[in-house]
Design a protein around this motif. Structure first.
Motif, mmCIF file in Angstrom:
data_model
loop_
_atom_site.group_PDB
_atom_site.id
_atom_site.type_symbol
_atom_site.label_atom_id
_atom_site.label_comp_id
_atom_site.label_asym_id
_atom_site.label_seq_id
_atom_site.Cartn_x
_atom_site.Cartn_y
_atom_site.Cartn_z
ATOM 1 N N GLN A 295 0.615 -2.795 46.799
ATOM 2 C CA GLN A 295 0.208 -4.188 46.977
ATOM 3 C C GLN A 295 1.329 -5.039 47.570
ATOM 4 O O GLN A 295 1.120 -5.770 48.545
ATOM 5 N N SER A 296 2.534 -4.952 47.004
ATOM 6 C CA SER A 296 3.614 -5.854 47.426
ATOM 7 C C SER A 296 4.190 -5.495 48.792
ATOM 8 O O SER A 296 4.554 -6.372 49.577
ATOM 9 N N GLN A 297 4.249 -4.191 49.105
ATOM 10 C CA GLN A 297 4.837 -3.767 50.377
ATOM 11 C C GLN A 297 3.798 -3.512 51.464
ATOM 12 O O GLN A 297 4.143 -3.138 52.572
ATOM 13 N N LYS A 298 2.525 -3.700 51.106
ATOM 14 C CA LYS A 298 1.436 -3.496 52.058
ATOM 15 C C LYS A 298 1.544 -2.107 52.732
ATOM 16 O O LYS A 298 1.623 -1.967 53.950
ATOM 17 N N ILE A 299 1.542 -1.108 51.878
ATOM 18 C CA ILE A 299 1.637 0.288 52.322
ATOM 19 C C ILE A 299 0.476 0.617 53.259
ATOM 20 O O ILE A 299 -0.675 0.267 52.979
ATOM 21 N N THR A 300 0.775 1.319 54.354
ATOM 22 C CA THR A 300 -0.284 1.735 55.289
ATOM 23 C C THR A 300 -0.478 3.252 55.321
ATOM 24 O O THR A 300 -1.556 3.732 55.648
ATOM 25 N N ILE A 301 0.572 4.011 54.980
ATOM 26 C CA ILE A 301 0.480 5.475 54.957
ATOM 27 C C ILE A 301 0.919 5.961 53.580
ATOM 28 O O ILE A 301 1.988 5.603 53.092
ATOM 29 N N PHE A 302 0.091 6.780 52.963
ATOM 30 C CA PHE A 302 0.361 7.256 51.604
ATOM 31 C C PHE A 302 0.221 8.776 51.561
ATOM 32 O O PHE A 302 -0.849 9.304 51.309
ATOM 33 N N PRO A 303 1.322 9.509 51.817
ATOM 34 C CA PRO A 303 1.271 10.969 51.618
ATOM 35 C C PRO A 303 1.332 11.245 50.119
ATOM 36 O O PRO A 303 2.233 10.751 49.433
ATOM 37 N N THR A 330 -2.622 11.284 53.192
ATOM 38 C CA THR A 330 -2.618 12.723 53.435
ATOM 39 C C THR A 330 -2.430 13.429 52.105
ATOM 40 O O THR A 330 -1.546 13.074 51.335
ATOM 41 N N SER A 331 -3.270 14.403 51.846
ATOM 42 C CA SER A 331 -3.209 15.119 50.576
ATOM 43 C C SER A 331 -2.799 16.558 50.809
ATOM 44 O O SER A 331 -3.342 17.239 51.681
ATOM 45 N N GLY A 332 -1.814 17.013 50.030
ATOM 46 C CA GLY A 332 -1.359 18.390 50.140
ATOM 47 C C GLY A 332 -0.809 18.872 48.822
ATOM 48 O O GLY A 332 -0.888 18.176 47.813
ATOM 49 N N SER A 333 -0.258 20.062 48.824
ATOM 50 C CA SER A 333 0.382 20.757 47.696
ATOM 51 C C SER A 333 -0.603 21.407 46.739
ATOM 52 O O SER A 333 -0.250 22.287 45.976
ATOM 53 N N ALA A 334 -1.854 20.975 46.751
ATOM 54 C CA ALA A 334 -2.891 21.559 45.887
ATOM 55 C C ALA A 334 -4.253 21.169 46.459
ATOM 56 O O ALA A 334 -4.356 20.201 47.225
ATOM 57 N N PRO A 335 -5.319 21.897 46.117
ATOM 58 C CA PRO A 335 -6.650 21.538 46.619
ATOM 59 C C PRO A 335 -7.075 20.147 46.187
ATOM 60 O O PRO A 335 -6.827 19.731 45.045
ATOM 61 N N LEU A 336 -7.715 19.415 47.092
ATOM 62 C CA LEU A 336 -8.198 18.062 46.809
ATOM 63 C C LEU A 336 -9.664 18.131 46.389
ATOM 64 O O LEU A 336 -10.529 18.469 47.204
ATOM 65 N N PRO A 337 -9.983 17.796 45.142
ATOM 66 C CA PRO A 337 -11.395 17.791 44.720
ATOM 67 C C PRO A 337 -12.185 16.762 45.532
ATOM 68 O O PRO A 337 -11.710 15.641 45.770
ATOM 69 N N LEU A 338 -13.376 17.121 45.949
ATOM 70 C CA LEU A 338 -14.198 16.241 46.781
ATOM 71 C C LEU A 338 -14.484 14.918 46.092
ATOM 72 O O LEU A 338 -14.464 13.853 46.715
ATOM 73 N N GLU A 345 -11.419 6.899 48.650
ATOM 74 C CA GLU A 345 -11.784 6.235 49.911
ATOM 75 C C GLU A 345 -12.652 5.009 49.640
ATOM 76 O O GLU A 345 -12.507 3.969 50.290
ATOM 77 N N GLN A 346 -13.541 5.129 48.689
ATOM 78 C CA GLN A 346 -14.412 4.006 48.329
ATOM 79 C C GLN A 346 -13.584 2.859 47.745
ATOM 80 O O GLN A 346 -13.840 1.687 48.012
ATOM 81 N N LEU A 347 -12.562 3.208 46.992
ATOM 82 C CA LEU A 347 -11.709 2.218 46.337
ATOM 83 C C LEU A 347 -10.833 1.464 47.329
ATOM 84 O O LEU A 347 -10.624 0.251 47.205
ATOM 85 N N THR A 348 -10.315 2.167 48.344
ATOM 86 C CA THR A 348 -9.310 1.581 49.237
ATOM 87 C C THR A 348 -9.799 1.284 50.646
ATOM 88 O O THR A 348 -9.230 0.443 51.340
ATOM 89 N N GLY A 349 -10.820 2.021 51.098
ATOM 90 C CA GLY A 349 -11.240 1.898 52.490
ATOM 91 C C GLY A 349 -10.396 2.739 53.424
ATOM 92 O O GLY A 349 -10.586 2.734 54.648
ATOM 93 N N ALA A 350 -9.438 3.491 52.873
ATOM 94 C CA ALA A 350 -8.559 4.339 53.685
ATOM 95 C C ALA A 350 -9.222 5.672 53.998
ATOM 96 O O ALA A 350 -10.231 6.039 53.390
ATOM 97 N N SER A 351 -8.632 6.383 54.949
ATOM 98 C CA SER A 351 -9.051 7.753 55.222
ATOM 99 C C SER A 351 -8.151 8.682 54.439
ATOM 100 O O SER A 351 -6.930 8.698 54.641
#
Length: 563
Positions: A295-303, A330-338, A345-351
């Protein structure tokens, strides 16, 4: 080419199928950023900001410190640090000195640390004061000549730098006493005394190592993966080209994945330096602190890792934070549950897209398209210049479309080999193809799917069972926050499936209810026969669930049972 590589038809026109990679050392990107945009903010750490020039100047000083301590080209320098400005400075300073970085996990116990330092032959180690005792205890058995100690508050702004030691001492119940000697030095003092002259070192990017990155040891003793400057430059460049809609130099990257993990290093730190983005560094993953930073830094990319996204979407106050600045996760290191992907994505609007990689490939080899088609459960398609094939489990030949087999990979990001392990290096390659040990398949459109690690496969009554498939079903249950499935010995079936479950807060779920749920969604031989509910699951600092630790627990438990 397209018939051999059907995934290329999925590429949007703006993503190149082949990339001309820079033939230069990784540290040159920091130098160029400092020369061309000296006043641009590169690092934000708990309120402290450093420009490109300030980080580069400190890195030059650190390089000269290393030279004064006898480090020459090719010498290994170990970094045992949490995410801090010091970790960026030490990393790039080591490269500027011509050294090879050895990333070391700060939570390693003495046995693990000693193995890594002995195996790498590191001459110098930079460590946090919190782990100093462990380092000193193993030093006599290693080639370490100098220990450089830094403190978390060395780069904290006032008054946090004054408050932090008080809070830390209260938490640890003891005051840390560092005994500075002719081989134990203060990071802060050394940098103050050093000059910032550039002492050029001749680097061959394709041949000279930048990094010894140790594997997690999940399949045996941890091995040092030899990654060249070219490997790391190539993988970071691929990352930039993949995120083609972003205005890279104006993006803000959340660096909460540890830099000592190759994923956090490439997609967080090295990406930020090469793309000239701002990196917001957090020393560890804490849900509330992460929400505040977004919120404070207005993050645009979240690995991140799946457990991070799970923690955020399940936090009771998540809707009180503004998270709409995020563009890409970007999600890695383990499988991402659907279910986790959809909710975040619904919460943030991000991809939020899942990728795939391994330490031996710097690490990324595949990724889902961020703004185009993303088939559910897929790890996406190979990155530019990355060749992938599937070897049939039955014949050892190339598998047909849809057939499960072992993924093999080649590309500019693939390692040079394992450090001082020629036989294991030879075993890891088939001609110039890297054998990953991961089981998967490719569909008709060129999208790839991982079914599991070859070594994690459960064989029950002759049936091959992949834990990931079971876990996807478990994550579909609305009461489950985290889940992992393993195989445990069974006198009749050979192995049987056991599931470890962390329930969501205030949710009720019984063993019988969960087994009934699974029976409706899985073939009978795949249904977990054993269920264990826990408050939490063992994880790495990246958030990857330690399946092996649970398997070892079960083995010990069974050995203790009377026969």
């Amino acid at each position: 080419m397209v018939s051999e590589k059907p995934w290329l038809t999925q590429y949007p026109d703006v993503i190149p199928k082949n990339i001309p990679y820079d033939d230069k050392p990784l540290q040159d990107y920091l130098k160029e950023g400092a020369e061309e945009q000296p006043n641009k903010i590169l690092v934000h750490f708990m309120g402290k900001e450093m420009t490109f020039y300030e980080v580069y100047e400190a890195s030059l000083r650190f390089a000269n410190v290393l030279h004064s301590l006898g480090v020459t080209k090719g010498d290994r320098v170990a970094l045992m640090l949490a995410n801090t400005p010091q970790s960026v400075i030490s990393y790039y300073g080591t490269l500027l000195a011509g050294g090879v970085v050895v990333q070391t996990n700060p939570i390693y116990v003495e046995r693990e640390l000693e193995h890594q330092l002995m195996d790498s032959g590191a001459k110098v180690i930079v460590c946090l004061d919190l782990v100093y005792e462990r380092v000193i205890n193993v030093k006599p058995n290693t080639a370490i000549e100098h220990v450089i100690v830094t403190k978390m508050n060395d780069y904290l702004p006032f008054p946090k730098n004054m408050i932090y030691p008080l809070k830390r001492n209260k938490t640890t119940k003891r005051k840390l006493n560092i005994h500075y000697t002719d081989y134990t030095h203060s990071f802060k003092n050394l940098l103050k005394q050093a000059n910032n002259d550039l002492m050029p070192v001749n680097i061959d990017p394709k041949d000279d190592l930048a990094l010894l990155q140790y594997t997690g040891g999940t399949t045996g003793v941890a091995k040092g993966v030899m990654l060249t400057h070219y490997n790391l430059v190539a993988n970071t460049t691929q990352c930039i080209k993949w995120m083609y809609k972003l205005d890279h130099s104006n993006e803000v990257v959340l660096c909460v994945l540890p830099f000592f993990h190759v994923y956090g290093m490439t997609v967080g730190m090295n990406y930020s330096v090469m793309a000239r983005s701002k990196m917001v560094i957090l020393p560890k993953f804490d849900v509330k602190q992460t929400l505040k930073a977004i919120q404070s830094q207005k993050i645009t990319i979240f690995p991140g890792a799946p457990t991070m996204y799970i923690g955020l979407i399940n936090h009771p106050d998540v809707t009180n934070y503004h998270l709409s600045s995020i563009k890409v996760c970007t999600s890695g290191s383990a499988p991402l549950p659907l279910d986790v992907q959809y909710k975040f994505e619904q919460l943030t609007g991000a991809s939020l897209s899942e990728g795939f990689g391994l330490t031996e490939a710097s690490p990324v080899t595949h990724f889902n398209l961020l703004w185009e088609k993303r088939p559910p459960g897929s790890i996406g398609v190979p990155w530019p210049d990355t060749d992938v094939a599937i070897l049939s489990s039955e014949t050892g030949e190339r598998a047909s479309t849809g057939e499960v087999g072992e993924l093999i990979i080649r590309g500019p990001q693939v390692m040079k080999g394992y450090w001082n392990r020629p036989e294991e290096t030879e075993a890891a390659f088939q001609n110039d193809w890297l054998l990953t040990g991961d089981m998967g398949y490719m569909d008709e459109e060129g999208f790839f799917y991982i079914v599991d690690r070859k070594k994690d496969m459960i064989i029950a009554s002759g049936f091959n069972i992949y834990p990931r498939e079971i876990e996807e079903v478990l994550y579909d249950h609305p009461a489950i926050q985290e889940a992992v499935a393993i195989g445990v010995p069974d006198p009749y079936r050979g192995e049987t499936v056991k599931a470890f479950i962390v329930k969501k807060e205030d949710e009720d779920l019984t063993e019988d209810e969960l087994i009934t749920f699974c029976k409706q969604r899985l073939a009978s031989y795949k249904v977990p026969r054993l269920i264990e509910f826990r408050d939490d699951l063992p994880k790495t600092l990246v958030g990857k669930i330690l399946r092996r630790a649970l398997t070892e627990e079960e083995k010990e438990r069974q050995e203790k049972q009377p026969s």
